[in-house]
Design an enzyme around this catalytic site. Structure first.
Site, PDB file in Angstrom:
ATOM      1  N   LYS A  39      -5.322 -12.646 -11.678  1.00 36.94           N
ATOM      2  CA  LYS A  39      -5.986 -11.470 -11.263  1.00 36.94           C
ATOM      3  C   LYS A  39      -6.939 -10.845 -12.169  1.00 36.94           C
ATOM      4  O   LYS A  39      -8.077 -10.522 -11.626  1.00 36.94           O
ATOM      5  CB  LYS A  39      -4.864 -10.270 -10.930  1.00 36.94           C
ATOM      6  CG  LYS A  39      -3.839 -10.691 -10.056  1.00 36.94           C
ATOM      7  CD  LYS A  39      -2.512  -9.701  -9.963  1.00 36.94           C
ATOM      8  CE  LYS A  39      -1.619 -10.068  -8.971  1.00 36.94           C
ATOM      9  NZ  LYS A  39      -0.150  -9.576  -9.051  1.00 36.94           N
TER      10      LYS A  39
ATOM     11  N   GLN B 209       3.315  -5.339 -12.050  1.00 36.61           N
ATOM     12  CA  GLN B 209       3.611  -6.612 -11.751  1.00 36.61           C
ATOM     13  C   GLN B 209       5.172  -6.515 -11.628  1.00 36.61           C
ATOM     14  O   GLN B 209       5.966  -5.831 -12.392  1.00 36.61           O
ATOM     15  CB  GLN B 209       3.315  -7.669 -12.844  1.00 36.61           C
ATOM     16  CG  GLN B 209       3.868  -9.147 -12.024  1.00 36.61           C
ATOM     17  CD  GLN B 209       2.934  -9.587 -10.997  1.00 36.61           C
ATOM     18  OE1 GLN B 209       1.748  -9.182 -10.899  1.00 36.61           O
ATOM     19  NE2 GLN B 209       3.679 -10.437 -10.314  1.00 36.61           N
TER      20      GLN B 209
ATOM     21  N   ASP C 298      -0.894  -2.141  -4.078  1.00 36.86           N
ATOM     22  CA  ASP C 298       0.158  -2.871  -3.709  1.00 36.86           C
ATOM     23  C   ASP C 298       0.791  -2.435  -2.320  1.00 36.86           C
ATOM     24  O   ASP C 298       1.398  -2.909  -1.642  1.00 36.86           O
ATOM     25  CB  ASP C 298       1.306  -2.825  -4.756  1.00 36.86           C
ATOM     26  CG  ASP C 298       1.338  -3.952  -5.755  1.00 36.86           C
ATOM     27  OD1 ASP C 298       0.702  -4.950  -5.323  1.00 36.86           O
ATOM     28  OD2 ASP C 298       2.005  -3.810  -7.092  1.00 36.86           O
TER      29      ASP C 298
HETATM   30  N1  GUN Z   1       5.218  -9.931  -7.514  1.00 35.95           N
HETATM   31  C1  GUN Z   1       5.009 -10.938  -6.526  1.00 35.95           C
HETATM   32  N2  GUN Z   1       4.228 -10.521  -5.793  1.00 35.95           N
HETATM   33  C2  GUN Z   1       3.492  -9.323  -6.192  1.00 35.95           C
HETATM   34  C3  GUN Z   1       2.938  -8.394  -5.714  1.00 35.95           C
HETATM   35  O1  GUN Z   1       2.175  -8.544  -4.618  1.00 35.95           O
HETATM   36  N3  GUN Z   1       2.559  -7.223  -6.462  1.00 35.95           N
HETATM   37  C4  GUN Z   1       3.334  -6.893  -7.295  1.00 35.95           C
HETATM   38  N4  GUN Z   1       3.009  -5.908  -8.117  1.00 35.95           N
HETATM   39  N5  GUN Z   1       4.145  -7.794  -8.051  1.00 35.95           N
HETATM   40  C5  GUN Z   1       4.335  -9.051  -7.288  1.00 35.95           C
END
Ligand code: GUN
Length: 295
Positions: free
Chosen positions: A51, A95, A118
């Site tokens: 990311k 995350q 998110d």
């Molecule tokens: N862990 C796995 N997928 C995601 C996501 O889309 N967002 C976040 N914050 N954590 C994740």
């Protein structure tokens, strides 16, 4: 059988984002994303790393905040409060999953809803259910919908079966695909581990979406001839012949299922790359909303 190529589509989405970022910079706005990770889960570290690299490549401002596994709930909430107040940060992502002592729901509620890229905050979940265009929609469901749209796969009137009811994928994806409009208007069934006759329920699907987190769970007997199969799974399975001792497989047994399908996403290279692209797209949406820019 069409292989649905998430790498190519994600590149297209990111190139659109690149152009949008240039236009926003010309108006004096540099979109910014903060990514917070607590602990040292290797899969989470890999996601967060990619990311942050994508942000750098596109010229987005990003803050990468890595906190030790022992970080307290209060300290994590203080970091979120800081980011809520930081005008250079338009999007905040913590995350998932955090270490077990963290109350994740409380952390999500602490994020400003207009920075919740998110789409996990209750306000955004409600906005999605209400079909409010200002909703932030979770990135993986958005990525699945975008793949269907890009490949001209009609959702209106289609029978969609989603296997998995998580707050990250299954539930928001169901809301998204049943909403009115492009990439929506589907008849959606959400199945899960307690569903009776699961293979028979799945065989009804024109579009079958696997999001259960179990390696190669979906086999040919789940799939109607000519169905479209979207595999959201990313599972590490041990493989002594692989150089790091594991390989990544989806929730679908690809070799078994693919001969039956009209189209299918591979793992890796299907839904996975779309998630980051939609995260960047959500971050641009957040920056536009916060600065009153037109989309
Ligand atoms: N862990 C796995 N997928 C995601 C996501 O889309 N967002 C976040 N914050 N954590 C994740």
């Amino acid at each position: 059988m069409t292989l649905i190529d998430g790498k190519t589509v994600s590149r297209k989405v990111l190139e659109e984002c690149r152009a949008d970022i240039a236009a926003m910079k010309a108006q004096g706005v540099v979109p910014g994303l903060a990514v917070v990770i607590v602990g040292d889960n290797p899969a989470s570290q890999a996601y967060v790393g990619s990311k942050v690299r994508t942000c750098a490549d596109l010229g987005l401002f990003s803050r990468h905040i890595a906190l030790p596994a022992a970080t307290s709930q209060d300290d994590l909430l203080a970091v979120v409060a800081d980011l809520n107040a930081d005008p250079a940060v338009h999007g905040i992502l913590v995350q998932s999953p955090p270490p077990p002592h963290i109350d994740e729901a409380a952390v999500v509620r602490a994020i400003r809803p207009d920075k919740d890229v998110d789409g996990f905050h209750p306000e955004n979940v409600a906005r999605l259910a209400l079909e409010d265009p200002a909703a932030f929609v979770p990135c993986t469901p958005l990525g699945c919908q975008r793949l269907l749209i890009e490949y001209g796969i009609e959702t209106a009137g289609a029978r969609v079966v989603i296997v998995g009811r998580s707050m990250i994928v299954g539930k928001p994806l169901a809301l998204l695909l049943m909403a009115r409009g492009k990439g929506g208007d589907a008849t959606v069934t959400v199945a899960h581990s307690r569903t009776r006759n699961l293979p028979a329920v799945c065989r009804d699907a024109d579009i079958l979406i696997a999001a259960i987190g179990r390696p190669e769970f979906v086999t040919a007997d789940f799939v109607k001839d000519g169905a479209v199969v979207i595999d959201v799974g990313i599972n590490r399975v041990t493989d002594p012949s692989a150089k790091n001792g594991y390989r990544i497989v989806g929730d679908v047994n690809f070799a078994d299922v693919s001969p039956r399908c009209a189209a299918i996403t591979p793992v890796p290279g299907g839904v996975g790359p779309m998630t980051i692209a939609m995260l960047i797209s959500n971050t641009l949406k957040a920056a536009r909303l916060q600065h009153g820019l037109a989309s």
